[in-house]
Design a protein around this motif. Structure first.
Motif, PDB file in Angstrom:
ATOM      1  N   SER A  23       0.863  -1.190   0.000  1.00  0.00           N
ATOM      2  CA  SER A  23       0.000   0.000   0.000  1.00  0.00           C
ATOM      3  C   SER A  23       0.898   1.238   0.000  1.00  0.00           C
ATOM      4  CB  SER A  23      -0.882   0.004   1.243  1.00  0.00           C
ATOM      5  OG  SER A  23      -0.079   0.194   2.413  1.00  0.00           O
ATOM      6  N   GLY A  25       1.070   3.585   2.259  1.00  0.00           N
ATOM      7  CA  GLY A  25       1.673   3.760   3.579  1.00  0.00           C
ATOM      8  C   GLY A  25       2.811   2.786   3.825  1.00  0.00           C
ATOM      9  N   GLN A  28       5.795   3.880   1.863  1.00  0.00           N
ATOM     10  CA  GLN A  28       6.429   5.017   2.542  1.00  0.00           C
ATOM     11  C   GLN A  28       7.308   4.526   3.683  1.00  0.00           C
ATOM     12  OE1 GLN A  28       6.981   7.828   1.556  1.00  0.00           O
ATOM     13  NE2 GLN A  28       5.918   9.438   2.617  1.00  0.00           N
ATOM     14  N   ARG A  29       6.807   3.573   4.451  1.00  0.00           N
ATOM     15  CA  ARG A  29       7.583   3.028   5.565  1.00  0.00           C
ATOM     16  C   ARG A  29       8.785   2.235   5.063  1.00  0.00           C
ATOM     17  NH1 ARG A  29       3.100   0.282   9.070  1.00  0.00           N
ATOM     18  NH2 ARG A  29       1.744   0.707   7.325  1.00  0.00           N
ATOM     19  N   THR A  49       6.258  11.564   5.575  1.00  0.00           N
ATOM     20  CA  THR A  49       5.093  11.132   6.353  1.00  0.00           C
ATOM     21  C   THR A  49       3.805  11.100   5.535  1.00  0.00           C
ATOM     22  OG1 THR A  49       4.704  13.392   7.128  1.00  0.00           O
ATOM     23  CG2 THR A  49       6.111  11.979   8.501  1.00  0.00           C
ATOM     24  N   THR A  50       3.901  11.362   4.244  1.00  0.00           N
ATOM     25  CA  THR A  50       2.716  11.341   3.392  1.00  0.00           C
ATOM     26  C   THR A  50       2.080   9.960   3.401  1.00  0.00           C
ATOM     27  OG1 THR A  50       3.630  13.040   1.966  1.00  0.00           O
ATOM     28  CG2 THR A  50       1.882  11.709   1.031  1.00  0.00           C
ATOM     29  N   GLY A  51       0.779   9.912   3.577  1.00  0.00           N
ATOM     30  CA  GLY A  51       0.045   8.657   3.544  1.00  0.00           C
ATOM     31  C   GLY A  51       0.075   7.865   4.835  1.00  0.00           C
ATOM     32  N   LEU A  52       0.623   8.452   5.890  1.00  0.00           N
ATOM     33  CA  LEU A  52       0.710   7.739   7.165  1.00  0.00           C
ATOM     34  C   LEU A  52      -0.319   8.269   8.153  1.00  0.00           C
ATOM     35  CD1 LEU A  52       4.591   7.645   7.718  1.00  0.00           C
ATOM     36  CD2 LEU A  52       3.142   5.936   6.603  1.00  0.00           C
ATOM     37  N   ASP A  53      -0.829   7.387   9.002  1.00  0.00           N
ATOM     38  CA  ASP A  53      -1.701   7.801  10.094  1.00  0.00           C
ATOM     39  C   ASP A  53      -0.891   8.629  11.084  1.00  0.00           C
ATOM     40  OD1 ASP A  53      -3.756   6.309   8.981  1.00  0.00           O
ATOM     41  OD2 ASP A  53      -3.320   4.539  10.199  1.00  0.00           O
ATOM     42  N   LEU A  56       1.742   6.905  13.124  1.00  0.00           N
ATOM     43  CA  LEU A  56       2.923   6.540  12.346  1.00  0.00           C
ATOM     44  C   LEU A  56       3.737   7.761  11.953  1.00  0.00           C
ATOM     45  CD1 LEU A  56       1.544   3.670  10.103  1.00  0.00           C
ATOM     46  CD2 LEU A  56       3.239   3.491  11.935  1.00  0.00           C
ATOM     47  N   THR A  60       7.558   7.957  12.849  1.00  0.00           N
ATOM     48  CA  THR A  60       8.527   8.174  11.774  1.00  0.00           C
ATOM     49  C   THR A  60       9.429   9.363  12.069  1.00  0.00           C
ATOM     50  OG1 THR A  60       7.058   7.175  10.135  1.00  0.00           O
ATOM     51  CG2 THR A  60       8.780   8.654   9.302  1.00  0.00           C
TER      52      THR A  60
END
Length: 178
Positions: A23, A25, A28-29, A49-53, A56, A60
């Motif tokens: 996905s 997220g 991104q991780r 940090t785009t797309g992270l809750d 997270l 991050t």
């Protein structure tokens, strides 16, 4: 790889997956985990940090901060997430229309006395936990910037000088009225 994945909240069970199987997220991780493996003296993080809750995001930025602080590395983080910037930054630089309009220590920028440039103040005032007041108007076309201050058409303090002469970055701010 497992240690870096764990630090970036990337599940070890996904280490053998292909990028198209992740996905946004997770991708991104994965990128964050890769950045944490290296030993570069400067880490450039463009919207990490785009797309992270929110949980997270905080994890991050905390990991990026720990990674850079541990061995004296530097971090340049480019973000639209002001909450993440407040959590990690020592110094904040705000850009408008491709130009830096303010550079300030993070504590002064997010606290007292606050931003000095009208656009930077507007960014903070647009946050839900602040005044939630949008910056009026629309940004200029980057290929056809006005001759003076690019923010003049949106600024309540603009005068004829603002519309004809571009303000220089002096003492951390590029504004005729700061």
């Amino acid at each position: 790889a497992r240690a870096a994945a764990g630090r970036a909240a990337f599940p070890a069970s996904h280490l053998d997956r292909h990028p198209h199987e992740l996905s946004g997220g997770l991708a991104q991780r994965a990128a964050t985990a890769l950045a944490l493996v290296g030993d570069a003296p400067l880490l450039l993080a463009d919207e990490p940090t785009t797309g992270l809750d929110r949980d997270l995001v905080e994890r991050t930025v905390d990991e990026l901060r720990a990674h850079t602080r541990a061995d004296g590395r530097a971090l340049l983080m480019i973000t639209h997430d002001l909450a993440a910037a407040e959590r990690i930054a020592d110094t904040v630089a705000v850009m408008y229309a491709g130009r830096i309009v303010e550079i300030a220590p993070a504590g002064a920028f997010f606290g007292s006395p606050g931003p000095r440039h009208p656009y930077a103040r507007g960014l903070l005032d647009a946050l839900p936990e602040r005044a939630f007041t949008p910056v009026p108007g629309a940004p200029p076309e980057l290929g056809a910037l006005p001759p003076g201050c690019a923010f003049a058409a949106r600024c309540a303090a603009a005068d004829p000088l603002c519309r004809t002469r571009r303000p220089m970055l002096t003492e951390g701010v590029a504004c005729h009225h700061a």
